[in-house]
Design a protein around this motif. Structure first.
Motif, PDB file in Angstrom:
ATOM      1  N   LEU A  11      -3.023 -31.600   2.967  1.00 35.91           N
ATOM      2  CA  LEU A  11      -3.515 -30.877   1.792  1.00 35.91           C
ATOM      3  C   LEU A  11      -4.142 -31.871   0.611  1.00 35.91           C
ATOM      4  O   LEU A  11      -4.731 -31.280   0.028  1.00 35.91           O
ATOM      5  CB  LEU A  11      -1.898 -30.062   1.441  1.00 35.91           C
ATOM      6  N   GLY A  12      -3.264 -33.020   0.418  1.00 39.25           N
ATOM      7  CA  GLY A  12      -3.731 -33.780  -0.507  1.00 39.25           C
ATOM      8  C   GLY A  12      -5.070 -34.205  -0.358  1.00 39.25           C
ATOM      9  O   GLY A  12      -5.935 -34.328  -1.203  1.00 39.25           O
ATOM     10  N   ILE A  13      -5.520 -34.459   0.831  1.00 41.31           N
ATOM     11  CA  ILE A  13      -7.031 -34.875   1.038  1.00 41.31           C
ATOM     12  C   ILE A  13      -7.804 -33.495   0.779  1.00 41.31           C
ATOM     13  O   ILE A  13      -8.756 -33.764   0.044  1.00 41.31           O
ATOM     14  CB  ILE A  13      -7.094 -35.080   2.689  1.00 41.31           C
ATOM     15  N   ALA A  14      -7.551 -32.345   1.287  1.00 35.41           N
ATOM     16  CA  ALA A  14      -8.100 -31.168   0.806  1.00 35.41           C
ATOM     17  C   ALA A  14      -8.532 -31.086  -0.620  1.00 35.41           C
ATOM     18  O   ALA A  14      -9.666 -30.810  -1.171  1.00 35.41           O
ATOM     19  CB  ALA A  14      -7.527 -29.976   1.609  1.00 35.41           C
ATOM     20  N   LEU A  15      -7.354 -31.022  -1.260  1.00 36.73           N
ATOM     21  CA  LEU A  15      -7.395 -30.659  -2.832  1.00 36.73           C
ATOM     22  C   LEU A  15      -8.166 -31.918  -3.315  1.00 36.73           C
ATOM     23  O   LEU A  15      -8.884 -31.680  -4.555  1.00 36.73           O
ATOM     24  CB  LEU A  15      -5.948 -30.857  -3.078  1.00 36.73           C
ATOM     25  N   GLY A  16      -7.785 -33.030  -3.013  1.00 37.80           N
ATOM     26  CA  GLY A  16      -8.718 -34.184  -3.683  1.00 37.80           C
ATOM     27  C   GLY A  16     -10.182 -34.222  -3.435  1.00 37.80           C
ATOM     28  O   GLY A  16     -10.668 -34.228  -4.519  1.00 37.80           O
ATOM     29  N   LEU A  17     -10.408 -33.722  -2.420  1.00 31.70           N
ATOM     30  CA  LEU A  17     -12.044 -33.764  -1.994  1.00 31.70           C
ATOM     31  C   LEU A  17     -12.838 -32.385  -2.543  1.00 31.70           C
ATOM     32  O   LEU A  17     -13.810 -32.525  -3.164  1.00 31.70           O
ATOM     33  CB  LEU A  17     -12.455 -33.853  -0.581  1.00 31.70           C
ATOM     34  N   ILE A  18     -12.071 -31.410  -2.231  1.00 31.47           N
ATOM     35  CA  ILE A  18     -12.541 -30.056  -2.709  1.00 31.47           C
ATOM     36  C   ILE A  18     -12.496 -29.786  -4.143  1.00 31.47           C
ATOM     37  O   ILE A  18     -13.522 -29.295  -4.720  1.00 31.47           O
ATOM     38  CB  ILE A  18     -12.185 -28.887  -1.896  1.00 31.47           C
ATOM     39  N   LEU A  19     -11.274 -30.115  -4.890  1.00 33.38           N
ATOM     40  CA  LEU A  19     -11.199 -29.842  -6.347  1.00 33.38           C
ATOM     41  C   LEU A  19     -10.989 -31.223  -6.945  1.00 33.38           C
ATOM     42  O   LEU A  19     -11.752 -31.277  -8.183  1.00 33.38           O
ATOM     43  CB  LEU A  19      -9.666 -29.071  -6.389  1.00 33.38           C
ATOM     44  N   GLY A  20     -10.527 -32.062  -6.700  1.00 34.29           N
ATOM     45  CA  GLY A  20     -10.379 -33.429  -7.473  1.00 34.29           C
ATOM     46  C   GLY A  20     -11.505 -33.775  -7.750  1.00 34.29           C
ATOM     47  O   GLY A  20     -11.687 -34.427  -8.830  1.00 34.29           O
ATOM     48  N   LYS A  21     -12.479 -34.176  -6.724  1.00 36.30           N
ATOM     49  CA  LYS A  21     -13.864 -34.603  -7.024  1.00 36.30           C
ATOM     50  C   LYS A  21     -14.647 -33.880  -8.159  1.00 36.30           C
ATOM     51  O   LYS A  21     -14.934 -34.566  -8.917  1.00 36.30           O
ATOM     52  CB  LYS A  21     -14.594 -34.967  -5.911  1.00 36.30           C
ATOM     53  N   PRO A  22     -15.065 -32.651  -7.899  1.00 33.27           N
ATOM     54  CA  PRO A  22     -15.954 -31.983  -9.007  1.00 33.27           C
ATOM     55  C   PRO A  22     -15.347 -32.177 -10.339  1.00 33.27           C
ATOM     56  O   PRO A  22     -15.696 -32.256 -11.198  1.00 33.27           O
ATOM     57  CB  PRO A  22     -15.976 -30.861  -8.271  1.00 33.27           C
ATOM     58  N   ILE A  23     -13.775 -31.776 -10.265  1.00 29.05           N
ATOM     59  CA  ILE A  23     -13.064 -31.701 -11.384  1.00 29.05           C
ATOM     60  C   ILE A  23     -13.192 -33.024 -12.167  1.00 29.05           C
ATOM     61  O   ILE A  23     -13.514 -32.960 -13.436  1.00 29.05           O
ATOM     62  CB  ILE A  23     -11.719 -31.168 -11.266  1.00 29.05           C
ATOM     63  N   GLY A  24     -12.847 -34.162 -11.546  1.00 36.51           N
ATOM     64  CA  GLY A  24     -12.984 -35.604 -12.154  1.00 36.51           C
ATOM     65  C   GLY A  24     -14.048 -35.925 -12.637  1.00 36.51           C
ATOM     66  O   GLY A  24     -14.514 -36.501 -13.884  1.00 36.51           O
ATOM     67  N   ILE A  25     -15.286 -35.617 -11.676  1.00 36.73           N
ATOM     68  CA  ILE A  25     -16.555 -36.185 -12.045  1.00 36.73           C
ATOM     69  C   ILE A  25     -17.090 -35.439 -13.258  1.00 36.73           C
ATOM     70  O   ILE A  25     -17.743 -35.825 -14.240  1.00 36.73           O
ATOM     71  CB  ILE A  25     -17.603 -35.991 -11.004  1.00 36.73           C
TER      72      ILE A  25
END
Length: 386
Positions: free
Chosen positions: A283-297
């Motif tokens: 779940l951490g991988i999924a949230l990180g790649l799908i949400l964390g990446k676009p939000i952070g960028i």
């Protein structure tokens, strides 16, 4: 903005390489879940000397990939987009946000557990896949957006390299590490003495790799160190760095990364997507790649532009930055690579790889659809005003 010939060649090779990576991944997954799966796994686990074929792919061939990444970083820093402070800062901060937010989301679910070491997995962006998806959108993509994504992914790779060096280094054998660094120092001296012949650098690189491999530091770091020892000069077509970088583009894009994909996506699917999400690391991988990446960028880019630290290129807007942020969530190569370093349990590695593939696919599809819509809106706006 005018693109250099080498940049155009780079984008072209990454575009084609990304499509080949997709094909290799599909082939590998199909074989791994067919009646040939035992033979397929056995092949990659076949011992050659000290390690398996998969081991030599990940520790040997991938060093050449990191050498190319290092050469690209060197060029960007000296004469490319990263050589101009205002231009460099936007992708630098975007990459920083794209690393910190995914890692924070992952750790929020896994801190204190045996899987907390996987925090580096969702921090990575696969430049070949990301540019491959962007290329499918055709000529409507502004050059500034291609440059932004390329610079972001290159900086992201540098971040991943630092993460590997700092957090995924095993017990150090200092004697071998010092010998490896000693060889690197000799190569740096040769650089200062203006020795342009590639042969001594490549021979020295092989010995440096061997000692680094047996030091506890991941051997692929050798590729980056070697890149910065190779003479850059003024970066023209006759420079040693340019010649090697141009030579490596094709074998890396069309041989090394496809072999890596075949070796590391031999994933036998035992778990359903719903059961995977019960695992905090998945779940951490999924949230990180799908949400964390676009939000952070997006957030780090928006904040730094509004504070006047850097500027947004004239031919792109915030919607396009947001769309590219989702493409940043395509982790694949580097994410799988870090997975192999972060975990030892075979089931966790298998599930993490599967979640990386699923999450990267979702992020890529969202990014493609979003950019297609936003680029269409932008084209209509420019057509109406012209």
């Amino acid at each position: 903005m005018r693109a250099t010939k080498l940049f155009k060649e780079f984008v072209e090779s990454e575009r084609s390489g990304g499509l080949i990576l997709i094909a290799c991944t599909i082939i590998s997954l199909t074989i791994a879940n067919s009646s040939f799966h035992d033979s397929y796994h056995h092949f990659w686990n076949t011992k050659i000397g000290e390690g398996s074929i998969e081991h030599w792919v990940n520790d040997g061939l991938m060093t050449i990939f990191f050498l190319l990444i290092g050469l690209e970083l060197e060029r960007e820093i000296y004469i490319g987009e990263l050589s101009k402070i205002k231009n460099a800062l936007l992708p630098v901060f975007a990459a920083l946000g794209g690393m910190l937010i995914p890692a924070a989301l992952y750790l929020s679910l896994n801190i204190g557990s045996i899987t907390q070491s996987g925090a580096g997995i969702p921090m990575a962006t696969d430049i070949a896949f990301a540019l491959g998806i962007l290329s499918l959108l055709g000529n409507r993509v502004p050059l500034s957006l291609k440059v932004f994504l390329t610079a972001l992914a290159v900086i992201d790779d540098l971040g991943a390299i630092l993460v590997i060096a700092i957090f995924y280094t095993k017990d150090l054998l200092w004697s071998n590490l010092l010998i490896a660094l000693g060889i690197w120092t000799v190569l740096l001296i040769l650089n200062r003495l203006k020795v342009r012949n590639l042969i001594p650098y490549l021979i020295g690189g092989v010995f440096m790799w061997w000692y680094m491999l047996h030091s506890g530091v991941h051997a692929t770091i050798t590729g980056v160190l070697l890149a910065f020892a190779i003479p850059f000069g003024n970066g023209d077509k006759r420079s040693t760095s340019y010649i090697l970088q141009k030579f490596l583009h094709v074998p890396v894009a069309f041989i090394i990364l496809p072999i890596f994909a075949l070796a590391n996506t031999a994933i036998t699917v035992h778990s359903s997507f719903s059961s995977l999400l019960n695992e905090h690391y998945a779940l951490g991988i999924a949230l990180g790649l799908i949400l964390g990446k676009p939000i952070g960028i997006f957030l780090f880019s928006f904040a730094t532009v509004k504070m006047g630290i850097c500027r947004l290129p004239r031919d792109i807007n915030w919607k396009l930055i947001n769309g590219v942020g989702f493409l940043g969530g395509i982790g694949f190569t580097m994410s799988i690579f870090i997975t192999l370093l972060a975990f030892e349990d075979a089931e966790i590695i298998n599930n993490a790889k599967l979640m990386i593939l699923i999450s990267s696919l979702i992020a890529g599809i969202i990014g493609f659809i979003a950019l297609k819509i936003f680029l269409g809106q932008r084209h209509k706006k420019y057509s109406a005003t012209s």
